[in-house]
Design an enzyme around this catalytic site. Sequence first.
Site, short mmCIF file in Angstrom:
data_model
loop_
_atom_site.label_atom_id
_atom_site.label_comp_id
_atom_site.label_asym_id
_atom_site.label_seq_id
_atom_site.Cartn_x
_atom_site.Cartn_y
_atom_site.Cartn_z
N ARG A 1 -29.64 -79.67 51.18
CA ARG A 1 -30.68 -79.47 52.18
C ARG A 1 -31.55 -78.29 51.78
NH1 ARG A 1 -27.56 -76.52 57.29
NH2 ARG A 1 -26.47 -74.96 56.06
N ASN B 1 -34.47 -76.13 60.90
CA ASN B 1 -33.10 -75.66 61.10
C ASN B 1 -32.83 -74.53 60.11
OD1 ASN B 1 -30.21 -76.21 62.24
ND2 ASN B 1 -29.92 -76.04 60.04
N GLU B 2 -32.55 -73.35 60.63
CA GLU B 2 -32.16 -72.20 59.82
C GLU B 2 -33.13 -71.94 58.66
OE1 GLU B 2 -27.36 -72.09 60.64
OE2 GLU B 2 -28.05 -73.05 58.79
N GLU C 1 -25.42 -72.32 67.53
CA GLU C 1 -24.21 -72.75 66.83
C GLU C 1 -23.18 -71.63 66.96
OE1 GLU C 1 -24.90 -74.04 62.82
OE2 GLU C 1 -26.70 -75.20 63.34
N TRP D 1 -17.25 -76.06 53.40
CA TRP D 1 -17.78 -77.24 52.74
C TRP D 1 -16.72 -77.77 51.77
CZ3 TRP D 1 -23.51 -76.11 50.97
CH2 TRP D 1 -24.29 -75.84 52.11
N GLU E 1 -19.86 -81.36 54.78
CA GLU E 1 -19.24 -80.50 55.80
C GLU E 1 -18.05 -81.17 56.49
OE1 GLU E 1 -22.11 -78.82 58.47
OE2 GLU E 1 -23.08 -77.65 56.89
#
Length: 683
Positions: free
Chosen positions: A115, A153-154, A316, A324, A366
């Site tokens: 990602r 996201n992040e 989160e 992971w 994950e």
Amino acid sequence: MFLLVKKLIEDKLKLGVCYYPEHWSEELWEDDYRRMKELGFTYVRMGEFAWTIFEPEEGIFSFDLFDRAAAKAHEYGLKVIMGTPTATPPAWLTHKYPEVLNVTQDGISYQHGARRHYNYNSETYQRLSSIIVTKMVKHYKDHPAIVGWQIDNELNCEMDVFYSEADHKAFREWAKAKYETLDNLNQAWGTVFWNQTYTSWDQVYLTRKTVPNSPNPHHMLDEKRFISDSAISFAKVQADILREHAPNQWITTNGMFNHLDNHKMTNELLDFFAYDSYPNFGRVIEDNSEKPLRDRKWSWNLSIVRSISPNFAIFEQQSGPGGWVTRMEQPSPKPGQLRLWTYQSIAHGADMVMYFRWRTATKGTEIYWHGINDYHNLPNRRVKEVDQVSKEIQRIGDIIIGSSYKAEAALVTSYDNEWDGEFDKWYGPYASKSKDAWIKAFQYNHVPADAVYLRNETTIDDLKKYKVLVYPHPAIVTKQQAELFKEYVKEGGKIIFGCRSGYKDETGQTYMKAFPGYLADLVGVTVEDFTRVAPFEEVPSINFKGENVLEANDFNEILQLQSDDVEVISTFSSAYFEGKPALVKRNYGFGSSYYFGGVFNLEHASLLLKEFELNNYHDQFELPEEIELAIRHKDGIEYTFLLNYSERPQEIVVEKEFKNILTGNMVTNKHTLNPYDVLILQS
């Protein structure tokens, strides 16, 4: 802050969970939502990694899956937070438009997979991101379940440097806008050194590989500023679209990562800031320092979040062991730790907490990043612990909501010094070491503390909230900032600096002034001499007020008094500068400044804390080091959080009678706090 913060203050504490309906058979959804509701959840967060679901082919859009998922959530009274899916571009996109991919500093393109492999400055990626966000918000702007949006996201997670062709081009334009002329740029970057002078704009790039792998430091500092501006610009593209089409749905983003001015982004774009809190990282990161904080260190991370958004959300919250397939192997939270970490977030200002994730993934990288539920969906202790927290939150949610964290001391930093210190070995490592020492001193001495990011917009009123400011090694200090510190001290504040302070300007170039530059007048000293402590040398000592002999590790500055009103608190020994001043104090107006010609350790910081008249609640509690004390307050009432980070019971002494609002019981005299247990006390 925007409207949502006011809305949260008027409501109550809320819990929620991250959910990925695209990962699961639709037959599971109804039972999942039912159990979420039974656990007392209000929010469910979804959509941020599902671009291919929404747009399976370029220009072909499908909302059926998430329409059904959101509708089913609404049936159970759950509110949906929808994520824009730009953190993971589809394979069709990166295949057709490889220019959207990020590139390493030495020119190697990242490929599809994992990602965050895109770059913010690709015009193609901005265009395609705008299209998918526009389509989504137009489709969901009036959906009764959807209350807000998470952008991407992040941002800057996994990757916080960018060197694609689009980035080099955008940086060139950014530099033109900032400096206007090449003469100004050359001056700011000091390019006369090593004959780096630019004579044409097309010669200007982001930093590239050099023979000694040591690019121009002033260039590198601007590179970090540019990366931050790029990320914010990318977020703004989406925020503008969301604001235009869904003015009644709020906007945020999540995470807190490097090379991103989260304060600026929040102030300009967001309704509030959301953080992803994973304290278990502190249990697996190798930490051989004195008295490591481990998961308790996340309290400081939350303090930084609070400096961005005083009341914030956790999007989160770690609920299980993380890891992971390839890295980040973590142990399971021990019984009580999931609850402890939830209250850690709430104690520091969270008014909304969502757990990651509802159920552990059965596929992908994950599969070991565990959620509340295991793969098998059978009852487990994590579900039971969340249920306990939820019942407690229902009891106290309207009491705590809207209260503010209370602190009389603050640890100061700035993005400029953090980014410049990343590659300057003459103060960056010292700043990190001293910061950790002060965080531990505040924690272990039960002194609530805030984080303050010094910005151009920072005013005297922002600083006057604190009795004490600690700014350990700010190499970059402008004249404007020095004047602000003077005013703060004149009006009664106390401020502490360490070595390597004040000798650089905002470009990262050094002043032709005696150290500590513009701070010299405030602290009443200049630096007569200095040295690093070599590994083979005896470490010098300082004699703190003639009572405590402490090591002066790493770096020593020998101070020369410039004013008769400077008090010498400590002098050096065991060195060629025997007897010279090491730590001084100067009264200035109604306050005082301190300057230490060294790097702080836990003992230094703890002794200095005793110099200040801070309300560290010793008159109310006797607490062992293992207990964190945090205060939230509103309407003249204080709520004292006592959190036990130890796996052993801890005995505390409560000097007066308090009510434990989690249970309704009264607490006084000696009390045993069980392993990982929490008290929230109201007097």
